[in-house]
Enzyme design. Structure first.
Site, PDB file in Angstrom:
ATOM      1  N   HIS A 281      20.683  -6.446  -5.483  1.00  0.00           N
ATOM      2  CA  HIS A 281      20.009  -6.841  -4.229  1.00  0.00           C
ATOM      3  C   HIS A 281      18.566  -7.258  -4.471  1.00  0.00           C
ATOM      4  O   HIS A 281      17.811  -6.579  -5.167  1.00  0.00           O
ATOM      5  CB  HIS A 281      20.115  -5.769  -3.150  1.00  0.00           C
ATOM      6  CG  HIS A 281      19.510  -4.437  -3.481  1.00  0.00           C
ATOM      7  ND1 HIS A 281      18.180  -4.156  -3.231  1.00  0.00           N
ATOM      8  CD2 HIS A 281      20.030  -3.311  -4.017  1.00  0.00           C
ATOM      9  CE1 HIS A 281      17.930  -2.900  -3.596  1.00  0.00           C
ATOM     10  NE2 HIS A 281      19.026  -2.365  -4.088  1.00  0.00           N
ATOM     11  N   ASP A 293      14.946  -0.844  -8.866  1.00  0.00           N
ATOM     12  CA  ASP A 293      15.745  -0.939  -7.632  1.00  0.00           C
ATOM     13  C   ASP A 293      15.266  -2.097  -6.780  1.00  0.00           C
ATOM     14  O   ASP A 293      14.367  -1.937  -5.979  1.00  0.00           O
ATOM     15  CB  ASP A 293      15.640   0.388  -6.860  1.00  0.00           C
ATOM     16  CG  ASP A 293      16.563   0.427  -5.658  1.00  0.00           C
ATOM     17  OD1 ASP A 293      17.481  -0.404  -5.583  1.00  0.00           O
ATOM     18  OD2 ASP A 293      16.358   1.283  -4.784  1.00  0.00           O
ATOM     19  N   GLU A 327      19.832  -4.925   1.193  1.00  0.00           N
ATOM     20  CA  GLU A 327      20.619  -3.720   0.916  1.00  0.00           C
ATOM     21  C   GLU A 327      19.922  -2.481   1.460  1.00  0.00           C
ATOM     22  O   GLU A 327      20.556  -1.569   1.983  1.00  0.00           O
ATOM     23  CB  GLU A 327      20.820  -3.562  -0.602  1.00  0.00           C
ATOM     24  CG  GLU A 327      21.783  -2.442  -0.990  1.00  0.00           C
ATOM     25  CD  GLU A 327      21.129  -1.088  -1.208  1.00  0.00           C
ATOM     26  OE1 GLU A 327      21.866  -0.096  -1.337  1.00  0.00           O
ATOM     27  OE2 GLU A 327      19.894  -0.990  -1.236  1.00  0.00           O
ATOM     28  N   GLU A 328      18.593  -2.457   1.328  1.00  0.00           N
ATOM     29  CA  GLU A 328      17.864  -1.211   1.602  1.00  0.00           C
ATOM     30  C   GLU A 328      17.902  -0.772   3.058  1.00  0.00           C
ATOM     31  O   GLU A 328      17.965   0.412   3.349  1.00  0.00           O
ATOM     32  CB  GLU A 328      16.393  -1.332   1.152  1.00  0.00           C
ATOM     33  CG  GLU A 328      16.209  -1.500  -0.350  1.00  0.00           C
ATOM     34  CD  GLU A 328      16.618  -0.278  -1.160  1.00  0.00           C
ATOM     35  OE1 GLU A 328      17.098   0.699  -0.566  1.00  0.00           O
ATOM     36  OE2 GLU A 328      16.465  -0.314  -2.392  1.00  0.00           O
ATOM     37  N   ASP A 356      23.103  -1.702  -9.511  1.00  0.00           N
ATOM     38  CA  ASP A 356      22.076  -1.184  -8.596  1.00  0.00           C
ATOM     39  C   ASP A 356      21.791   0.280  -8.923  1.00  0.00           C
ATOM     40  O   ASP A 356      21.667   1.113  -8.031  1.00  0.00           O
ATOM     41  CB  ASP A 356      22.537  -1.352  -7.133  1.00  0.00           C
ATOM     42  CG  ASP A 356      21.441  -0.945  -6.150  1.00  0.00           C
ATOM     43  OD1 ASP A 356      20.265  -0.877  -6.556  1.00  0.00           O
ATOM     44  OD2 ASP A 356      21.771  -0.685  -4.985  1.00  0.00           O
ATOM     45  N   HIS A 425      12.459   3.994  -4.903  1.00  0.00           N
ATOM     46  CA  HIS A 425      11.813   3.931  -3.579  1.00  0.00           C
ATOM     47  C   HIS A 425      10.372   4.451  -3.571  1.00  0.00           C
ATOM     48  O   HIS A 425       9.915   4.981  -2.560  1.00  0.00           O
ATOM     49  CB  HIS A 425      12.634   4.700  -2.520  1.00  0.00           C
ATOM     50  CG  HIS A 425      14.021   4.173  -2.323  1.00  0.00           C
ATOM     51  ND1 HIS A 425      14.906   4.717  -1.422  1.00  0.00           N
ATOM     52  CD2 HIS A 425      14.678   3.135  -2.900  1.00  0.00           C
ATOM     53  CE1 HIS A 425      16.048   4.055  -1.454  1.00  0.00           C
ATOM     54  NE2 HIS A 425      15.938   3.090  -2.355  1.00  0.00           N
TER      55      HIS A 425
HETATM   56 ZN   LIG Z   1      19.124  -0.413  -4.750  1.00  0.00          ZN
END
Ligand SMILES: [Zn+2]
Length: 459
Positions: A281, A293, A327-328, A356, A425
């Site tokens: 993503h 990520d 995606e998030e 991912d 994140h």
């Molecule tokens: Zn991800």
């Protein structure tokens, strides 16, 4: 005589199978050599991270990332490169969050960040007594009587005894995902969630929370693991009801924005109607650079396709790299891709690989479909020289999950998982955490699996 012919036949077929296996091994060696000598994914990721940065859906950076990846892929000479439009949510964090643990006259500042999708606090923030819980179920036991007007602090750590950290993440994720909505059910006015990580540090980890439309939306944030320990110890030492917390955040949800999935394709020479994709993503959280990520998964997917192209390998089936948007905080890109795929009755997506889980050392592939897994097991020997020890049962990935009802074989690329949730994140998911060789070896593994599926099918 018949027996003699049978024996000859057996020798001939096993010789052919052996020859095929050795030509597969040499093709796979070419793929690995090419990426290790002339790989391009590391440079692409450098630009994506250091020149564009965090790419939250709807942001100018997400738009730049779409344009940059589209332009980059155009240069690789694939048969088709296209953008697939999709409307995405647009949540913005606003000014940096503030938080403090308040105990009498003492104020201890602690690092927090708003959870994705959260509402803002009132302009001057909120301050209330903190009630620590370890689970959603505990909320019910406490009830409105104990929770009304309070800040609920979810403090169940990820379980460190799971070898695969993704399992530990899954086991603690409900606190962030539905904790705020459930706390609102009992009249809480705010939620603080212990960051989903096994690291002990000052980095708060954001991530999506999902409100319940029939309940009030209350502000929700993540606190760093060190901050969580400080808060928990103060509550333990002073007793429930004695510790208060203050926090302030100014996030908001703006109208949806038009964005895109980015798709590149090499058309199959014999069965072009059978499509195999690899994807990651392109969006990321806003606080870091989205390096592991999932910038890593994006550049690996493109590289996987590019390696096949530059080596002049001509796949029998159609191969695609797909960079999914959103995606998030919504999975709008993954859903739209599957919706459009289902509309085209002349083609079928037979397999999808998602990367991912970070750009770390390749370890395995996880396959959702048991029959396909058994078929892929016969390829394990081809991967062992490159450190991939296992093709096993496992989950595919968030962006490819919407393809499941179409009978697509879903495959998760599994790198080493020990460091992923240190960065996931956060502000520190940055390009300097990427090891060039590990990233490239992952791209080659995905490329090799795509190639094998293209030539030998999925069942
Ligand atoms: Zn991800």
């Amino acid at each position: 005589m018949i027996k003699y012919l049978n024996t000859l036949f057996l020798i001939a077929t096993s010789f052919a199978a052996g020859a095929q296996q050795s030509s597969r091994a040499s093709q796979i060696k070419q793929i690995y050599d090419e990426v290790l000598l002339r790989g391009q994914c590391y440079q692409t990721l450098d630009y994506l991270c250091n020149s564009i940065g965090g790419r939250l859906s709807g942001s100018p950076q997400a738009e730049q990332a779409v344009n940059y990846m589209f332009a980059t892929i155009k240069n690789y000479g694939f048969d088709t490169v296209f953008l697939q439009p999709v409307m995405v949510p647009h949540w913005v964090r606003g000014a940096k969050e503030k938080a403090a643990i308040v105990q009498g006259k003492q104020r201890i500042e602690v690092p927090i960040c708003a959870l994705g999708g959260s509402v803002a606090t009132p302009k001057n923030g909120i301050e209330a007594e903190v009630i620590e819980v370890k689970s959603i179920a505990e909320l019910k036991t406490l009830g409105t009587e104990k929770l009304s007007g309070k800040i609920v602090f979810f403090n169940r750590p990820m379980d460190p005894t799971f070898f695969h950290t993704g399992t530990a993440y899954g086991g603690a994720g409900d606190q962030r995902g539905i904790g705020p909505a459930e706390a609102a059910r009992y009249g809480a006015i705010g939620v603080v969630v212990r960051s989903l990580t096994l690291a002990y540090d000052d980095n708060p980890h954001t991530g999506m929370t999902r409100y319940n439309d029939s309940l009030p939306k209350i502000p929700a944030c993540a606190i760093s693991t060190k901050g969580a320990e400080t808060l928990s110890n103060l509550i333990k030492n002073n007793g429930t009801g004695k510790v208060r917390m203050y926090f302030k955040q100014q996030c908001e949800t703006l109208p949806d924005v038009l964005s895109y999935n980015v798709v590149a394709e090499i058309r199959g020479s014999e069965r072009p109607d059978e499509i195999i994709i690899a994807g990651g993503h392109l969006d990321s959280w806003d606080n870091g650079q989205g390096a592991h990520d999932d910038g890593a998964g994006c550049v690996q997917s493109i590289e996987a396709l590019r390696l096949i192209k530059v080596l002049g390998l001509k796949p029998k089936r159609t191969l695609r790299a797909v960079l999914f948007m959103n995606e998030e905080n919504g999975v709008k890109g993954g859903n739209e891709y599957a919706r459009v795929a289902a509309l085209d009755k002349s083609t079928k997506h037979i397999a999808a690989i998602e990367s991912d889980a970070g750009g770390f050392t390749p370890r395995a592939f996880g396959v959702e479909d048991s029959m396909a897994m058994v078929h892929f097991k016969s390829w394990e020997e081809l991967f062992k020289p490159y450190g991939i020890e296992q093709i096993r049962k496992g989950w595919g990935g968030t962006d490819i999950s919407p393809l499941r009802p179409q009978g697509t074989v879903l495959i998760g690329y599994v790198p080493d998982s020990q460091r992923y949730f240190d960065y996931h994140h956060t502000e520190i998911d940055t390009f300097d955490k990427i090891n060039k060789r590990e990233l490239e070896l992952g791209a080659a593994a995905i490329s090799a699996l795509m190639w094998l599926m293209s030539e030998e099918g999925v069942h």
